[in-house]
Design a protein around this motif. Structure first.
Motif, short mmCIF file in Angstrom:
data_model
loop_
_atom_site.label_atom_id
_atom_site.label_comp_id
_atom_site.label_asym_id
_atom_site.label_seq_id
_atom_site.Cartn_x
_atom_site.Cartn_y
_atom_site.Cartn_z
N TRP A 27 -12.75 -8.63 -9.41
CA TRP A 27 -11.96 -7.42 -9.20
C TRP A 27 -10.87 -7.77 -8.20
CZ3 TRP A 27 -12.25 -3.36 -12.23
CH2 TRP A 27 -13.42 -3.17 -12.97
N VAL A 28 -9.63 -7.40 -8.52
CA VAL A 28 -8.49 -7.73 -7.68
C VAL A 28 -7.82 -6.42 -7.26
CG1 VAL A 28 -6.27 -8.93 -7.61
CG2 VAL A 28 -8.19 -9.92 -8.88
N VAL A 39 -7.93 -4.05 -10.58
CA VAL A 39 -7.93 -4.55 -11.95
C VAL A 39 -8.90 -5.73 -12.05
CG1 VAL A 39 -5.97 -6.09 -11.52
CG2 VAL A 39 -6.42 -5.31 -13.83
N PRO A 40 -9.60 -5.85 -13.19
CA PRO A 40 -10.42 -7.05 -13.40
C PRO A 40 -9.54 -8.18 -13.92
CG PRO A 40 -10.73 -5.52 -15.21
CD PRO A 40 -9.78 -4.86 -14.24
N PRO A 59 1.45 -4.16 -12.21
CA PRO A 59 1.27 -3.64 -10.85
C PRO A 59 0.74 -4.70 -9.88
CG PRO A 59 0.52 -2.02 -12.43
CD PRO A 59 0.84 -3.27 -13.21
N THR A 60 -0.20 -5.55 -10.33
CA THR A 60 -0.72 -6.62 -9.46
C THR A 60 0.40 -7.58 -9.07
OG1 THR A 60 -2.92 -6.45 -10.46
CG2 THR A 60 -2.40 -8.50 -9.29
N GLY A 61 1.17 -8.03 -10.05
CA GLY A 61 2.27 -8.95 -9.78
C GLY A 61 3.32 -8.34 -8.86
N ARG A 62 3.70 -7.09 -9.12
CA ARG A 62 4.70 -6.41 -8.28
C ARG A 62 4.18 -6.18 -6.87
NH1 ARG A 62 4.90 -2.91 -12.69
NH2 ARG A 62 4.12 -1.25 -11.35
N ASN A 63 2.93 -5.71 -6.76
CA ASN A 63 2.38 -5.42 -5.43
C ASN A 63 2.25 -6.68 -4.58
OD1 ASN A 63 2.18 -2.75 -6.19
ND2 ASN A 63 -0.04 -2.79 -6.49
N LEU A 64 1.80 -7.77 -5.20
CA LEU A 64 1.68 -9.02 -4.44
C LEU A 64 3.05 -9.55 -4.04
CD1 LEU A 64 -1.35 -10.80 -6.05
CD2 LEU A 64 -0.96 -10.42 -3.62
#
Length: 150
Positions: A27-28, A39-40, A59-64
């Motif tokens: 889980w990330v 997100v998994p 969203p993961t890519g943008r947030n990081l």
């Protein structure tokens, strides 16, 4: 009844086994301001770093990219590994070299075939915690400030 608590060395070995296991799912969690995103994702362990593969527009890519911080969790509620990490670098899939090879070898999917919008996100762990039951809460921190305590 809970088993005897593991030593820190045993916990570290268990953490490294989970991180390097074939198809290591996690889980990330990232956030953008007050909006959390969970997100998994499948991860890989490469050179003391966690590798994620995702679309840079997700969203993961943008947030990081915007905030550079992430929490990664592996295991069930009675065998937890919690990793707080920072984004060290982003590698486009077309330029991934050994990192891309390592990710594909550990997993059942090769992001290098997913298109140019995908990248490998290289995460540097800062804190790692591991515990199974309440009797392992004491001593659960195995890494602090990027240094293993074991």
């Amino acid at each position: 009844m809970a088993e005897e608590p593991r030593s820190k060395a045993e916990r570290k070995a268990d953490v490294l086994a989970k991180l390097s296991a074939p198809v290591a799912d996690a889980w990330v969690a990232t956030a953008d301001g007050d909006e959390p995103h969970l997100v998994p994702l499948t991860i890989a362990w490469f050179g003391e770093r966690v590798l994620l593969a995702t679309d840079t527009g997700s969203p993961t890519g943008r947030n990081l990219a915007a905030h550079g911080r992430v929490r990664v969790a592996l295991g069930g509620t009675r065998d937890v590994v919690m990793i707080d990490a920072v984004l060290e670098r982003t590698i486009p899939v077309a330029e991934s070299g050994p990192a891309g090879e390592a990710y594909a070898a550990q997993n059942d999917w090769d992001p290098r075939t997913a298109g140019d919008s995908y990248a490998f996100l290289v995460l540097r762990p800062e804190r790692v915690q591991a515990w199974r039951e309440v009797n392992e809460l004491a001593g659960r921190t195995l890494m602090r400030d990027g240094v293993w305590l074991v």
